[in-house]
Design a protein around this motif. Structure first.
Motif, PDB file in Angstrom:
ATOM      1  N   THR A 132      37.844  52.491  20.378  1.00  0.00           N
ATOM      2  CA  THR A 132      37.168  51.304  20.933  1.00  0.00           C
ATOM      3  C   THR A 132      37.741  50.677  22.368  1.00  0.00           C
ATOM      4  OG1 THR A 132      39.081  49.975  19.759  1.00  0.00           O
ATOM      5  CG2 THR A 132      36.777  50.298  18.724  1.00  0.00           C
ATOM      6  N   ILE A 135      36.524  53.719  25.441  1.00  0.00           N
ATOM      7  CA  ILE A 135      35.147  54.054  25.661  1.00  0.00           C
ATOM      8  C   ILE A 135      35.004  54.026  27.195  1.00  0.00           C
ATOM      9  CG2 ILE A 135      32.776  53.243  25.155  1.00  0.00           C
ATOM     10  CD1 ILE A 135      33.589  52.805  22.210  1.00  0.00           C
ATOM     11  N   PRO A 157      27.087  47.736  24.637  1.00  0.00           N
ATOM     12  CA  PRO A 157      26.457  48.042  23.200  1.00  0.00           C
ATOM     13  C   PRO A 157      25.056  47.734  23.471  1.00  0.00           C
ATOM     14  CG  PRO A 157      27.876  45.926  23.316  1.00  0.00           C
ATOM     15  CD  PRO A 157      28.240  46.519  24.466  1.00  0.00           C
ATOM     16  N   THR A 184      31.313  50.653  19.175  1.00  0.00           N
ATOM     17  CA  THR A 184      30.912  50.376  20.398  1.00  0.00           C
ATOM     18  C   THR A 184      30.435  48.942  20.735  1.00  0.00           C
ATOM     19  OG1 THR A 184      28.597  50.910  19.469  1.00  0.00           O
ATOM     20  CG2 THR A 184      29.733  52.802  20.650  1.00  0.00           C
ATOM     21  N   LEU A 283      29.293  58.084  19.968  1.00  0.00           N
ATOM     22  CA  LEU A 283      29.271  56.761  20.445  1.00  0.00           C
ATOM     23  C   LEU A 283      28.270  56.679  21.615  1.00  0.00           C
ATOM     24  CD1 LEU A 283      33.202  56.823  20.776  1.00  0.00           C
ATOM     25  CD2 LEU A 283      31.718  55.465  19.142  1.00  0.00           C
ATOM     26  N   ARG A 284      28.049  57.563  22.327  1.00  0.00           N
ATOM     27  CA  ARG A 284      27.102  57.498  23.401  1.00  0.00           C
ATOM     28  C   ARG A 284      25.686  56.910  23.231  1.00  0.00           C
ATOM     29  NH1 ARG A 284      28.670  60.383  28.190  1.00  0.00           N
ATOM     30  NH2 ARG A 284      30.442  61.689  27.766  1.00  0.00           N
ATOM     31  N   LEU A 287      25.358  53.065  23.321  1.00  0.00           N
ATOM     32  CA  LEU A 287      25.648  52.274  24.765  1.00  0.00           C
ATOM     33  C   LEU A 287      24.588  52.423  25.575  1.00  0.00           C
ATOM     34  CD1 LEU A 287      29.307  53.769  24.980  1.00  0.00           C
ATOM     35  CD2 LEU A 287      28.696  51.673  24.104  1.00  0.00           C
TER      36      LEU A 287
END
Length: 298
Positions: A132, A135, A157, A184, A283-284, A287
């Motif tokens: 977290t 990022i 986010p 995210t 994760l990308r 975002l």
């Protein structure tokens, strides 16, 4: 006088009370507004429990809860989100034996394999919790420009994410698709595996007793084929993970999502091997990158 031992021998066996699990919306456990439920069976066909059968109205309520929770969750510091998610892993560890029993019954795994699956799921949650506060550093940038300006790219986010949970991997697969959404700063509306919902329901009970704010995760039990199109077409959902949808239905979900310019994750037709090392690329997906320009000097 009657023979006491004979009376005890004739005592009828206790009738088990079947549990009917509810939905998890806005931090509470409501019944489905439709009043529907369905039986959940184990891998061997044995009856395990009843689960609420969520409706379109339940899905709308879940989206409202997720949208309401989004400003607070996305606005929290990355460090705070990490601490909150790590607390979830602590609580999962405390209910490890229950998760093991439910995974074993749901997926037909031997005890040792179920234990390994649950341990990997908890470790995976910790892995994403640790991301977290990294990022912004890893996925953001200070951009080189020709001129008297600063230029920064900052990941933010996406918003509310609809997740059709994996159908076969009832816990590890669910954690693998849900944890990066939360890490995210997004909020989630999850439709659990219809055939194997019990580990997801237990996870919702963990979330309810953790520090995760109400509405950040909303979990519906029901059919992805029924709820998926409404989730894809909902104007207040910003992204959709169709992992748990039938491969034949994914093109139609993408078309439904196009009406609201929704991001739809590309997923393989076959459910992946969730035991493989997680990838930062997940994760990308949740975002958006905001680029800021600012002049130098006074």
């Amino acid at each position: 006088m009657p023979d006491r031992k004979a009376t005890e021998r004739k005592a009828p066996a206790r009738v088990a009370v079947a549990k009917t699990y509810k939905l998890f919306i806005g931090g509470k456990f409501p019944r489905s507004e439709s009043g529907r439920s369905y039986p959940v069976t184990g891998a061997g066909g044995e009856f395990l429990a009843n689960a609420a059968h969520a409706s379109r109205k339940d899905l709308r309520d879940a989206v409202v809860a997720a949208r309401t929770a989004f400003p607070g969750w996305s606005g929290a510091t990355a460090y705070n989100r990490g601490q909150v998610l790590y607390r979830v892993a602590e609580l999962m560890e405390g209910r490890r034996e229950q998760f093991v029993a439910e995974v074993a019954a749901s997926e037909g795994l031997p005890a040792r394999a179920a234990q390994a699956t649950v341990d990997t799921a908890i470790d995976r949650w910790v892995w994403y919790a640790g991301w977290t506060d990294k990022i912004a550093t890893v996925l953001g940038a200070a951009n080189p420009v020709a001129g008297p300006y600063f230029s920064f790219s900052v990941p933010e986010p996406t918003g509310v994410v609809g997740v059709l949970a994996p159908r076969r991997s009832s816990l590890l697969g669910l954690v693998s698709v849900l944890a990066p959404v939360l890490a995210t700063g997004c909020t989630a509306v999850v439709v659990s595996s219809a055939e194997r919902p019990l580990p997801a329901i237990t996870l919702s009970e963990v979330l309810a007793t953790s520090d995760v704010p109400a509405g950040v995760v909303n979990l519906l039990t029901g059919r992805a084929a029924e709820l998926g199109p409404w989730l894809a077409a909902h104007g207040d959902v910003n992204a959709l993970d169709p992992t748990g949808a039938d491969p034949a239905d994914r093109a139609e979900l993408a078309r439904a999502a196009a009406g609201t310019v929704k991001r739809v994750l590309r997923v393989p037709d076959e459910e992946p091997d969730w035991t493989r090392r997680p990838d930062v690329a997940r994760l990308r997906r949740y975002l958006e990158v905001k680029t800021v320009w600012h002049p130098m000097g006074g």
